[in-house]
Design a protein around this motif. Structure first.
Motif, PDB file in Angstrom:
ATOM      1  N   ARG A  34      -3.107  -5.609 -11.142  1.00 49.21           N
ATOM      2  CA  ARG A  34      -2.288  -4.676 -10.370  1.00 49.21           C
ATOM      3  C   ARG A  34      -2.811  -3.252 -10.519  1.00 49.21           C
ATOM      4  N   GLN A  35      -3.004  -2.577  -9.384  1.00 51.80           N
ATOM      5  CA  GLN A  35      -3.526  -1.203  -9.384  1.00 51.80           C
ATOM      6  C   GLN A  35      -2.685  -0.329  -8.453  1.00 51.80           C
ATOM      7  N   GLN A  36      -2.368   0.868  -8.923  1.00 53.33           N
ATOM      8  CA  GLN A  36      -1.659   1.857  -8.112  1.00 53.33           C
ATOM      9  C   GLN A  36      -2.696   2.757  -7.417  1.00 53.33           C
ATOM     10  N   ILE A  37      -2.609   2.830  -6.107  1.00 53.72           N
ATOM     11  CA  ILE A  37      -3.530   3.647  -5.323  1.00 53.72           C
ATOM     12  C   ILE A  37      -2.755   4.828  -4.719  1.00 53.72           C
ATOM     13  N   SER A  38      -3.349   6.019  -4.823  1.00 54.47           N
ATOM     14  CA  SER A  38      -2.708   7.223  -4.283  1.00 54.47           C
ATOM     15  C   SER A  38      -3.471   7.738  -3.063  1.00 54.47           C
ATOM     16  N   ILE A  39      -2.704   8.240  -2.059  1.00 49.71           N
ATOM     17  CA  ILE A  39      -3.264   8.840  -0.840  1.00 49.71           C
ATOM     18  C   ILE A  39      -2.699  10.269  -0.737  1.00 49.71           C
ATOM     19  N   TYR A  40      -3.556  11.222  -0.378  1.00 51.49           N
ATOM     20  CA  TYR A  40      -3.120  12.617  -0.323  1.00 51.49           C
ATOM     21  C   TYR A  40      -3.290  13.183   1.087  1.00 51.49           C
ATOM     22  N   GLY A  41      -2.471  14.181   1.420  1.00 56.81           N
ATOM     23  CA  GLY A  41      -2.564  14.844   2.711  1.00 56.81           C
ATOM     24  C   GLY A  41      -1.798  16.150   2.708  1.00 56.81           C
ATOM     25  N   LYS A  42      -2.007  16.923   3.776  1.00 58.80           N
ATOM     26  CA  LYS A  42      -1.333  18.226   3.863  1.00 58.80           C
ATOM     27  C   LYS A  42       0.102  18.090   4.352  1.00 58.80           C
ATOM     28  N   THR A  43       0.398  17.002   5.109  1.00 58.77           N
ATOM     29  CA  THR A  43       1.749  16.817   5.643  1.00 58.77           C
ATOM     30  C   THR A  43       2.256  15.411   5.342  1.00 58.77           C
ATOM     31  N   TYR A  44       3.568  15.265   5.455  1.00 57.31           N
ATOM     32  CA  TYR A  44       4.186  13.961   5.243  1.00 57.31           C
ATOM     33  C   TYR A  44       3.666  12.960   6.263  1.00 57.31           C
ATOM     34  N   SER A  45       3.576  13.363   7.524  1.00 58.85           N
ATOM     35  CA  SER A  45       3.139  12.446   8.584  1.00 58.85           C
ATOM     36  C   SER A  45       1.707  11.972   8.350  1.00 58.85           C
ATOM     37  N   GLU A  46       0.861  12.876   7.898  1.00 59.08           N
ATOM     38  CA  GLU A  46      -0.534  12.517   7.644  1.00 59.08           C
ATOM     39  C   GLU A  46      -0.624  11.461   6.537  1.00 59.08           C
ATOM     40  N   VAL A  47       0.120  11.669   5.449  1.00 61.62           N
ATOM     41  CA  VAL A  47       0.084  10.713   4.332  1.00 61.62           C
ATOM     42  C   VAL A  47       0.684   9.376   4.740  1.00 61.62           C
ATOM     43  N   LYS A  48       1.764   9.424   5.530  1.00 61.98           N
ATOM     44  CA  LYS A  48       2.386   8.174   5.965  1.00 61.98           C
ATOM     45  C   LYS A  48       1.410   7.342   6.789  1.00 61.98           C
ATOM     46  N   ARG A  49       0.671   8.014   7.706  1.00 61.33           N
ATOM     47  CA  ARG A  49      -0.299   7.308   8.543  1.00 61.33           C
ATOM     48  C   ARG A  49      -1.439   6.753   7.701  1.00 61.33           C
ATOM     49  N   LYS A  50      -1.972   7.565   6.774  1.00 53.43           N
ATOM     50  CA  LYS A  50      -3.063   7.115   5.917  1.00 53.43           C
ATOM     51  C   LYS A  50      -2.629   5.930   5.038  1.00 53.43           C
ATOM     52  N   ARG A  51      -1.394   6.001   4.538  1.00 52.93           N
ATOM     53  CA  ARG A  51      -0.897   4.929   3.672  1.00 52.93           C
ATOM     54  C   ARG A  51      -0.744   3.634   4.449  1.00 52.93           C
ATOM     55  N   GLN A  52      -0.243   3.716   5.667  1.00 51.46           N
ATOM     56  CA  GLN A  52      -0.078   2.520   6.490  1.00 51.46           C
ATOM     57  C   GLN A  52      -1.433   1.900   6.835  1.00 51.46           C
ATOM     58  N   ASP A  53      -2.405   2.751   7.166  1.00 53.37           N
ATOM     59  CA  ASP A  53      -3.750   2.239   7.459  1.00 53.37           C
ATOM     60  C   ASP A  53      -4.366   1.565   6.235  1.00 53.37           C
TER      61      ASP A  53
END
Length: 373
Positions: free
Chosen positions: A29-48
């Protein structure tokens, strides 16, 4: 603001961070983090990223438990193994493992946990049940490692206690009494009992025996089929009589027949398809009940049908047959199975061996022994 359950938050440095979980081969099990300038950007990156991980079989499985791996493995077993094997594994899981493993998270699987659990769970189980429990656990855990990329769990089978009870066989006296009873007013049903005692056929094998399986010219019997009652409709209460091939390749075998057995078979040969029941296989439970009735009427202690197979194997060894030939007649894949499970020397056989040794000593000493007496 972060949405509940999305695992997206705003950091103190002003950036947005989204997290998701995957299972990486060899790492678990590994926790992966995604970063962005806005909430919408991170949400899209996380879903992808989640979609990409699913395509690569790197599952985000916060709610996947041992039950999920077990059911996936059982689907595989159903496609690749005999129906009886699938039913047995389902029963083993429901009886011995379901109550403690159904809601066990895959992410918490450890070898120590399973070894400790097994020590307690199988303490009073028979050797056959122990093997089946290990097969189910090992199969499901390997399936989990291959498909969910959990860390591998390597189970070690604890040494089984040596059996304290020998498998039952008929004594010479009981065989004499029973055979006399069977040959009195002989019928096709009694003939089947004599056939099993003379060839070592299993209950399901004789119930599914067809006349086409017997070659009277070559004096051989071909074991090609077996029959058993199995659960249907999700393997719960309803059952059906199912005919199929024997449980292993070695069980499909050629058994030589004696002249006496051939004469007995010829006497009861009919135009039907099956030897014991004309148009369809005989119900094994019906034959088992009939067998119990025969033993009662003969006045001998009632045993399970398998006593015929055990007695046949023991008689063969006592008559001097080599173990390899006997193993092939019984349909075993290994001669050690024959020796360890089915062959039980009688007291008479042991006494004969002791007398043989004594005669050797007598030949060495010669007349000196006679002078003592």
């Amino acid at each position: 603001m972060p949405r509940h359950g999305e695992n997206i938050r705003k950091r103190t440095d002003g950036r947005w961070e989204g997290r998701y979980t995957v299972y990486l081969p060899g790492k678990g099990r590994q926790q992966i983090s995604i970063y962005g300038k806005t909430y919408s950007e991170v949400k899209r990156k996380r879903q992808d990223a989640l979609e990409a991980s699913n395509e690569k079989n790197l599952y985000s499985k916060n709610e996947i438990f041992f039950e999920d791996a077990l059911q996936g493995w059982l689907v595989k077993i159903k496609k690749t193994k005999k129906p009886a094997t699938y039913v047995k594994y389902c029963s083993i899981y429901e009886t011995y493992l379901e109550d403690i493993l159904t809601n066990y998270p895959l992410s918490e699987m450890t070898t120590d946990y399973f070894q400790e659990m097994l020590t307690d769970k199988i303490a009073d189980c028979s050797e056959s049940i122990r093997k089946s429990i290990y097969s189910v656990l090992t199969g499901a855990l390997n399936y989990s490692a291959e498909n969910y990329h959990t860390l591998p769990v390597r189970l070690k089978r604890a040494p089984s206690p040596r059996p304290t009870r020998k498998l039952d066989i008929y004594t010479k006296e009981e065989q004499t009494v029973f055979l006399r009873y069977l040959y009195t007013d002989m019928s096709v049903t009694k003939m089947g009992i004599v056939l099993c005692l003379s060839t070592g056929l299993r209950l399901g094998e004789v119930c599914a025996l067809k006349w086409e399986d017997i070659n009277f010219q070559k004096k051989v019997l071909n074991v090609n089929h077996t029959v058993q009652r199995m659960p249907v409709n999700n393997y719960k209460k309803k059952t059906a009589l199912c005919e199929g091939t024997p449980k292993t390749n070695c069980s499909q075998r050629e058994v030589p027949l004696s002249d006496e057995i051939l004469q007995l078979l010829s006497k009861f040969k009919h135009q039907g398809k099956y030897v014991l029941n004309n148009k369809k296989p005989l119900e094994p439970r019906t034959y088992q009940y009939q067998f119990q009735k025969f033993q009662q009427e003969a006045g001998i202690t009632c045993r399970n049908f398998h006593v015929l197979r055990h007695t046949f194997a023991t008689n063969c060894i006592g008559s001097g047959i080599d173990v390899k030939s006997l193993s092939e007649i019984l349909g075993h894949s290994d001669v050690h199975i024959t020796l360890n499970k089915y062959v039980h020397p009688t007291l008479d056989t042991k006494r004969q061996h002791m007398n043989t040794i004594s005669s050797i000593y007598g030949q060495i000493v010669g007349q000196s022994i006679q002078n003592i007496f």
